[in-house]
Design a protein around this motif. Structure first.
Motif, short mmCIF file in Angstrom:
data_model
loop_
_atom_site.label_atom_id
_atom_site.label_comp_id
_atom_site.label_asym_id
_atom_site.label_seq_id
_atom_site.Cartn_x
_atom_site.Cartn_y
_atom_site.Cartn_z
N ILE A 323 0.84 -1.21 0.00
CA ILE A 323 0.00 0.00 0.00
C ILE A 323 0.87 1.25 0.00
O ILE A 323 0.62 2.19 -0.76
CB ILE A 323 -0.93 0.00 1.23
CG1 ILE A 323 -1.96 -1.12 1.12
CG2 ILE A 323 -1.63 1.35 1.39
CD1 ILE A 323 -2.75 -1.35 2.39
N GLU A 327 0.22 3.70 -3.22
CA GLU A 327 -0.76 4.78 -3.04
C GLU A 327 -0.05 6.12 -2.83
O GLU A 327 0.62 6.33 -1.84
CB GLU A 327 -1.66 4.47 -1.84
CG GLU A 327 -2.74 5.50 -1.60
CD GLU A 327 -3.63 5.72 -2.81
OE1 GLU A 327 -3.48 6.80 -3.44
OE2 GLU A 327 -4.44 4.83 -3.13
N ALA A 332 -5.69 8.72 1.37
CA ALA A 332 -6.13 7.38 0.94
C ALA A 332 -5.17 6.31 1.42
O ALA A 332 -5.58 5.21 1.82
CB ALA A 332 -6.24 7.34 -0.58
N ARG A 333 -3.88 6.65 1.42
CA ARG A 333 -2.87 5.68 1.87
C ARG A 333 -3.08 5.31 3.34
O ARG A 333 -3.08 4.13 3.69
CB ARG A 333 -1.47 6.26 1.65
CG ARG A 333 -0.36 5.31 2.04
CD ARG A 333 1.00 5.81 1.57
NE ARG A 333 1.34 7.11 2.12
CZ ARG A 333 1.43 8.23 1.42
NH1 ARG A 333 1.20 8.22 0.11
NH2 ARG A 333 1.77 9.37 1.98
N GLU A 335 -5.77 5.62 5.12
CA GLU A 335 -7.04 4.90 5.28
C GLU A 335 -6.88 3.43 4.93
O GLU A 335 -7.38 2.54 5.63
CB GLU A 335 -8.12 5.54 4.40
CG GLU A 335 -8.62 6.89 4.91
CD GLU A 335 -9.65 7.51 3.97
OE1 GLU A 335 -9.85 6.96 2.85
OE2 GLU A 335 -10.24 8.55 4.33
N LYS A 336 -6.17 3.16 3.84
CA LYS A 336 -5.96 1.78 3.42
C LYS A 336 -5.06 1.03 4.40
O LYS A 336 -5.28 -0.16 4.67
CB LYS A 336 -5.35 1.75 2.01
CG LYS A 336 -6.33 2.20 0.92
CD LYS A 336 -5.66 2.15 -0.45
CE LYS A 336 -6.63 2.60 -1.55
NZ LYS A 336 -6.00 2.57 -2.89
#
Length: 476
Positions: A323, A327, A332-333, A335-336
């Protein structure tokens, strides 16, 4: 290399004092000792609490294993039962409850959003907790030692230059520290490896420059936003500084890098003809995600983790690294990454549980894996740089190194250098030595602070003999 979201723990100094609240302040006056479990390393702490003529409680703290003594504590409050210590400059504090029957303070240490359990017991003789370090040199020295500084753009690096008193100009080495916020001595677990190494080399006729990382000690700049590329630029500035000094032989200036410094040194050597030799101490040859997976497995095995838990941990790390590399958007990174952790926690092996410390470590890992420093390393290929290093190279690893495994890295380093046409490469795995090049039993980081030896004489001699041979300097 170690996980560095705790690397700044307990470093920094502010001072102030606030009156104690409530009554019976004398109950907490004195010395209190305990230890923080930070991953595979224990950080021993001693808190010294005094009471002034005005009735106010004041306190300082020693971080024994980081050689940080007398750290002032900004705020001390005690209400007869609950003690609170605040170190505002570190965004850190301790909240504990006094049990008078056992003379114990039980509570938690909080820093930068991470909470760890901490128990402090009254210490009758706090001086006995300071470990013996017989190799640390004491003045007077048979060489000259100067405080120096040099610039790298808008960053000023502060350090120490040690110079032999024999006729010059002298061959010289720049020491490059491992991961984490390191001072010029690379102080760790009460040891000062770079102080010991610099002393040994200078006695052998080699000048040595060692310096505080940017944003650490007396150096300016930001450590938290820096990447390995920035550290390489700082080391190169150190070479330029040495080259300007009349006491230094500009044709014999080399780099000695430990751990992450073993990534930095080839980066500088590959692009600078001013570098004439390279020493890699626990240097890295493989991609960082591969290295950290093996490092994690070895450390977990040393701590008795089950094969199922080790496999679970490796799957989680692999997912997080994937990830972080893929990302580009920071929101977003993260969150993932958090979603990956939640999924993994729900899939723990049967019978496995996570302590509060381990949960905090996973949460801290989100910022660690997502940091500019780690994302740079995840995209970096050490072997490709090593193929461009033409200078003589000495690569040493300890047989018991669990952080940079010799079997994983030394062959790759040798292969990459050979592929690039380098014909002056010496590589060795030194028996019974750990990541710090101490004589060890298991190699676990838990041993680092307990071992009196700071750096094996065998390693010191191997380094100095090799450099003297390459720089054609007679020993003193």
């Amino acid at each position: 290399m170690t996980s560095r979201w705790f690397s700044g723990l307990l470093i920094g100094m502010f001072f102030a004092a606030m009156p104690a609240l409530g009554q019976d302040a004398s109950k907490v006056v004195g010395d209190w000792a305990g230890a923080l479990d930070v991953g595979a390393v224990k950080l021993r702490l001693v808190v010294h609490i005094t009471r002034g003529d005005d009735g106010a409680l004041r306190a300082t703290m020693d971080s024994i294993d980081q050689s940080a003594m007398g750290i002032p504590i900004d705020i001390v409050t005690f209400d007869g039962k609950a003690l609170r210590l605040e170190l505002t400059s570190l965004r850190a504090g301790f909240d504990g409850t006094l049990d008078e029957s056992s003379n114990r303070l039980t509570g938690s240490w909080k820093q930068s959003g991470v909470t760890l359990p901490l128990q402090l017991d009254r210490a009758e003789d706090a001086s006995s907790l300071i470990p013996k370090r017989p190799q640390e040199p004491k003045p007077p020295f048979p060489y000259d030692s100067r405080d120096v500084s040099f610039a790298n753009g808008d960053v000023t690096l502060a350090g120490t230059l040690t110079l032999p008193r024999s006729p010059g100009p002298h061959a010289a080495a720049v020491l490059i520290s491992g991961s984490g916020a390191q001072n010029r001595d690379e102080a760790v677990t009460g040891h000062k490896p770079f102080l010991v190494l610099a002393d040994h080399l200078t006695r052998e006729g080699i000048a040595v420059l060692r310096f505080d990382d940017r944003g650490v000690g007396e150096s300016t700049g930001s450590f938290e936003t820096a990447t390995t590329a920035d550290f390489a630029s700082d080391a190169e500035a150190g070479v330029t500084f040495l080259k300007s000094l009349p006491e230094i032989d500009a044709t014999h200036i080399g780099l000695i890098g430990h751990s992450e410094g073993g990534i930095v040194a080839p980066m500088v050597a590959a692009r600078s003809s001013d570098v004439t030799f390279v020493v890699l101490l626990a240097g890295v040859g493989v991609p960082i995600d591969d290295l950290l997976r093996v490092q994690s497995r070895l450390l977990l095995e040393a701590n008795g983790a089950s094969p199922e838990y080790i496999a679970w941990n490796e799957r989680l790390r692999t997912r997080m690294f994937t990830i972080a590399k893929a990302e580009s958007d920071s929101v977003a990174r993260e969150e993932k990454l958090r979603a990956a952790i939640q999924t993994a926690v729900a899939q723990l092996p049967p019978g496995a549980t996570l302590t509060d410390e381990e949960k905090a470590g996973l949460e801290g890992g989100v910022g660690f894996v997502s940091s500019p420093w780690m994302r740079f390393l995840l995209a970096y290929e050490p072997a490709s740089t090593l193929r461009r290093v033409r200078q003589p190279v000495l690569a040493l690893n300890g047989e018991l190194d669990l952080q940079v495994a010799p079997s994983q890295n030394l062959p790759v380093i040798q292969k990459a250098l050979a592929e690039g046409g380098n014909r002056d490469v010496t590589a060795a795995e030194l028996p019974k030595l750990n990541h710090l090049f101490q004589t060890a039993v298991t190699g676990s980081p838990n041993e680092y602070g307990a071992i009196e030896e700071t750096m094996s004489p065998i390693a010191l001699r191997a380094i100095s003999d090799w450099i003297v041979a390459r720089t054609q300097r007679a020993k003193k």
